[in-house]
Scaffold this motif. Sequence first.
Motif, PDB file in Angstrom:
ATOM      1  N   ILE A  24       0.828  -1.211   0.000  1.00 19.85           N
ATOM      2  CA  ILE A  24       0.000   0.000   0.000  1.00 19.85           C
ATOM      3  C   ILE A  24       0.862   1.261   0.000  1.00 19.85           C
TER       4      ILE A  24
ATOM      5  N   PHE B  94      -8.190   5.023  -3.564  1.00 23.82           N
ATOM      6  CA  PHE B  94      -8.117   3.593  -3.235  1.00 23.82           C
ATOM      7  C   PHE B  94      -6.956   3.321  -2.288  1.00 23.82           C
TER       8      PHE B  94
ATOM      9  N   ALA C 186      -7.164   1.995   1.605  1.00 23.12           N
ATOM     10  CA  ALA C 186      -6.439   0.765   1.947  1.00 23.12           C
ATOM     11  C   ALA C 186      -5.492   1.019   3.108  1.00 23.12           C
TER      12      ALA C 186
ATOM     13  N   LEU D 297      -9.530  -4.959   2.412  1.00 23.44           N
ATOM     14  CA  LEU D 297      -8.260  -4.616   1.780  1.00 23.44           C
ATOM     15  C   LEU D 297      -7.121  -5.010   2.714  1.00 23.44           C
TER      16      LEU D 297
ATOM     17  N   THR E  40      -3.204  -5.869  -3.191  1.00 22.22           N
ATOM     18  CA  THR E  40      -3.849  -5.262  -2.020  1.00 22.22           C
ATOM     19  C   THR E  40      -5.258  -5.807  -1.839  1.00 22.22           C
ATOM     20  N   VAL E  41      -5.980  -5.958  -2.954  1.00 23.68           N
ATOM     21  CA  VAL E  41      -7.335  -6.520  -2.904  1.00 23.68           C
ATOM     22  C   VAL E  41      -7.277  -8.011  -2.559  1.00 23.68           C
TER      23      VAL E  41
ATOM     24  N   GLY F 248      -6.475  -8.642   1.023  1.00 23.81           N
ATOM     25  CA  GLY F 248      -7.578  -8.246   1.876  1.00 23.81           C
ATOM     26  C   GLY F 248      -8.726  -9.233   1.869  1.00 23.81           C
TER      27      GLY F 248
END
Length: 525
Positions: free
Chosen positions: A362, A406, A410, A417, A498-499, A502
């Motif tokens: 991130i 975004f 995050a 995330l 990152t997605v 998460g």
Amino acid sequence: MIDISESVMQFLLAFIVVAPLLGAVAALLPAPPGLKGKSPDQAVLRHGVTVTGAILLAALALTLGFDHDNPSRMQATTDISWIRALDVRIHLGVDGISLPLLLLTALLTFLCALYSYSKPPTGPSPKAFVALLLVLEAGTLATFAVLDLVLFFLAFEMVLVPMYFLIARWGGEGRRAAAGKFILYTLLGSVVMLLGLLLIGIKAGTFDMVALATDNGRGLTTSVQVTAVLAIGLGLAVKTPMWPLHSWLPDAHTAAPTVGSVLLAGVLLKMGTYGFVRIALPIAPDGMHTLAPYLAAFAAAGIVYGSLACLALARPGAKGDLKRLIAYSSVGHMGFVLLGIATLTPTGVNGALFANIAHGLITGLLFFLVGGVKDRYGTADLDTLAGATGAALYGRAPRLGALLAFAAVASLGLPGLAGFWGEMLALFAAFDPAEGLSRPAYLVFMALGGLGTLLTAAYLLIVVRRVCMGGPRPADEPELADVQPYELAAWTPLVALTVLAGLWPAVLLGLTDPAVQQLLAGGTQ
């Protein structure tokens, strides 16, 4: 996942550590005929992309061949005697703790090389830039792969020189002072850390990290352990950085070129927290138990301090630099990592390792994005960007604005995330720390951590409002370019991971948890 022989795995890990050094030497040599492309500068930048790409492929192959059913076992090990008089060995290996960090380092370095190919930093010859980038990668990868205390120290120190020159030669305003402060702080911390490492090696009779972790401090008295953890922890805390030893970080980030900031935040800070997990926790458990409450207190203070500093920089009229703000946010985020480690519980250490990776993804993305904003506006000063009505990225460069929003949500730990899980696990662990630690004290630390998450949400939402929202573009202001293809190529993997982290945290926690359980048990499980 894929059946790869042990000898091939050994070769892959050795290649990952050695190839960047060979690539750095090759970068300084004249380009062979036919490979120069349009210019020698383009050729050497393409060389950087090629070498870092090959290392990333090797890291992916190592991951595919890794025995995911036994992540607590050291794999792809090489153990060769190097300095017989001191019993120093070239000992390499990877387990569920170090593998994600190897992958993160290989990925971020490749993305930085890819980004630099289309957007070279302003400064001296690209040859030196690429060579330094590869030496930096070699030192970081070696830190996560070596299993000998002396080699760990050498790899730990190896990154200082290339990062110093990346800041001092390719950085922005105030770069020489920032680079000098960076190397002064980290060198002084490292000298003390070396004394602690030597104390352990001499008293235990070995520098082998696996043997020391298996012994779990039984060969060291409590006083030796406390002294060693104090010395080693000081050096690691500077690199992490832990409040109040953090003051070199904002200056270094503000002055560093974009890729320097990405690697400094995404990779170099992880070396300090990795040292706590790999060395201090299993090798000197009594010393860690004695000093853990103090580490937790500094961690909690850092969480609140970093957030308050960011709030101060984000308010109108403060002349806050966006890069400096994100640097201070790293002090807070790394505070959660240290708090997780200081609980001395599997939950806390797993949360710390998860937060390490999440922060790398991130914050690396955030520094890329702020670099993109600075390229377009010529400044990262928040007041200048926002102006009277706001920078209005949503209207002028919608994709850039959406990516910045975004990355901000995050970073503040939005559920779903990557930033959410590590911080949540660290707070859970502080609610129920290891036996023998003061629960009331850790409840206070947990409350301070919770306050830090609220303050983090506040300053990041202020930044998004001031940079992404605003009035229409004045007629005399030029059009703003949106995300370019080379930026999309460098940033998309970080968004996707990152997605993924998460939504599917078990991928990472499934690797780290068995290794952490064994590490805390002294290799007896």
